[in-house]
Motif scaffolding. Structure first.
Motif, PDB file in Angstrom:
ATOM      1  N   GLY A 119      26.089  -7.565  13.391  1.00  0.00           N
ATOM      2  CA  GLY A 119      27.058  -7.965  14.395  1.00  0.00           C
ATOM      3  C   GLY A 119      26.607  -9.186  15.162  1.00  0.00           C
ATOM      4  O   GLY A 119      25.555  -9.765  14.864  1.00  0.00           O
ATOM      5  N   ASN A 120      27.417  -9.570  16.128  1.00  0.00           N
ATOM      6  CA  ASN A 120      27.108 -10.684  17.025  1.00  0.00           C
ATOM      7  C   ASN A 120      26.814 -10.096  18.408  1.00  0.00           C
ATOM      8  O   ASN A 120      27.563  -9.235  18.879  1.00  0.00           O
ATOM      9  N   TYR A 121      25.766 -10.576  19.036  1.00  0.00           N
ATOM     10  CA  TYR A 121      25.305  -9.946  20.263  1.00  0.00           C
ATOM     11  C   TYR A 121      24.969 -10.982  21.329  1.00  0.00           C
ATOM     12  O   TYR A 121      24.466 -12.066  21.019  1.00  0.00           O
ATOM     13  N   TRP A 122      25.229 -10.602  22.599  1.00  0.00           N
ATOM     14  CA  TRP A 122      24.866 -11.423  23.748  1.00  0.00           C
ATOM     15  C   TRP A 122      23.813 -10.705  24.581  1.00  0.00           C
ATOM     16  O   TRP A 122      23.878  -9.480  24.757  1.00  0.00           O
ATOM     17  N   GLY A 123      22.879 -11.484  25.125  1.00  0.00           N
ATOM     18  CA  GLY A 123      21.988 -10.971  26.139  1.00  0.00           C
ATOM     19  C   GLY A 123      22.682 -10.972  27.486  1.00  0.00           C
ATOM     20  O   GLY A 123      23.789 -11.497  27.635  1.00  0.00           O
ATOM     21  N   GLN A 124      22.015 -10.429  28.488  1.00  0.00           N
ATOM     22  CA  GLN A 124      22.660 -10.241  29.788  1.00  0.00           C
ATOM     23  C   GLN A 124      22.606 -11.467  30.675  1.00  0.00           C
ATOM     24  O   GLN A 124      23.258 -11.490  31.691  1.00  0.00           O
ATOM     25  N   GLY A 125      21.871 -12.481  30.308  1.00  0.00           N
ATOM     26  CA  GLY A 125      21.804 -13.693  31.117  1.00  0.00           C
ATOM     27  C   GLY A 125      20.620 -13.688  32.065  1.00  0.00           C
ATOM     28  O   GLY A 125      20.251 -12.650  32.619  1.00  0.00           O
ATOM     29  N   THR A 126      20.049 -14.869  32.245  1.00  0.00           N
ATOM     30  CA  THR A 126      18.962 -15.042  33.200  1.00  0.00           C
ATOM     31  C   THR A 126      19.211 -16.344  33.953  1.00  0.00           C
ATOM     32  O   THR A 126      19.557 -17.363  33.349  1.00  0.00           O
ATOM     33  N   LEU A 127      19.074 -16.298  35.267  1.00  0.00           N
ATOM     34  CA  LEU A 127      19.445 -17.428  36.114  1.00  0.00           C
ATOM     35  C   LEU A 127      18.303 -18.433  36.220  1.00  0.00           C
ATOM     36  O   LEU A 127      17.163 -18.074  36.546  1.00  0.00           O
ATOM     37  N   VAL A 128      18.622 -19.674  35.961  1.00  0.00           N
ATOM     38  CA  VAL A 128      17.694 -20.787  36.157  1.00  0.00           C
ATOM     39  C   VAL A 128      18.245 -21.672  37.271  1.00  0.00           C
ATOM     40  O   VAL A 128      19.387 -22.132  37.178  1.00  0.00           O
ATOM     41  N   THR A 129      17.443 -21.879  38.290  1.00  0.00           N
ATOM     42  CA  THR A 129      17.835 -22.730  39.400  1.00  0.00           C
ATOM     43  C   THR A 129      16.823 -23.863  39.534  1.00  0.00           C
ATOM     44  O   THR A 129      15.630 -23.608  39.673  1.00  0.00           O
TER      45      THR A 129
END
Length: 119
Positions: A106-116
């Motif tokens: 399948g195709n999968y996404w991670g939950q995201g990590t914020l870069v500032t």
């Protein structure tokens, strides 16, 4: 398969960060692994791609500053970011296209990590 992204944080302009994305299960076959980012008010955009054959590509906005790599043994995808600019500020997502673990693909996404990136 779950993708867990990490490594984001606050960094000064010109600095570096390395993002990681670890799969919850061992991946035996895949088409590509990717990093996307989304800044407030903007659409999600691709910033790095690595194919199963090892080919990489980047948009001009990050070319020469970002490097995508994969550690097969660790089941982990990386994004090394250097010479960071304020406009790199965004939530970064890892994405797997055509990931196969056992008989499940399948195709999968991670939950995201914020870069500032601060000036």
């Amino acid at each position: 398969v779950q993708l867990q992204a990490s490594g984001g944080g606050l960094v000064q302009a010109g600095g570096s960060l390395r993002l990681s994305c670890t799969a919850s299960r061992r991946i035996f076959r895949w088409e590509s692994m990717n990093w996307y980012r989304q800044a407030p008010g903007n659409q999600r955009e691709l910033v790095a791609r690595i194919t199963s054959s090892g080919d990489t590509n980047y948009p001009d906005s990050v070319k020469g500053r970002f490097t995508i790599s994969r550690d097969t043994a660790a089941n982990t995808l990386y994004l090394q970011m250097s010479s960071l600019k304020r406009e790199d500020t965004a939530v970064y997502y890892c994405h797997g296209l055509g990931l196969c673990s056992g008989s499940v693909c399948g195709n999968y996404w991670g939950q995201g990590t914020l870069v500032t990136v601060s000036s």
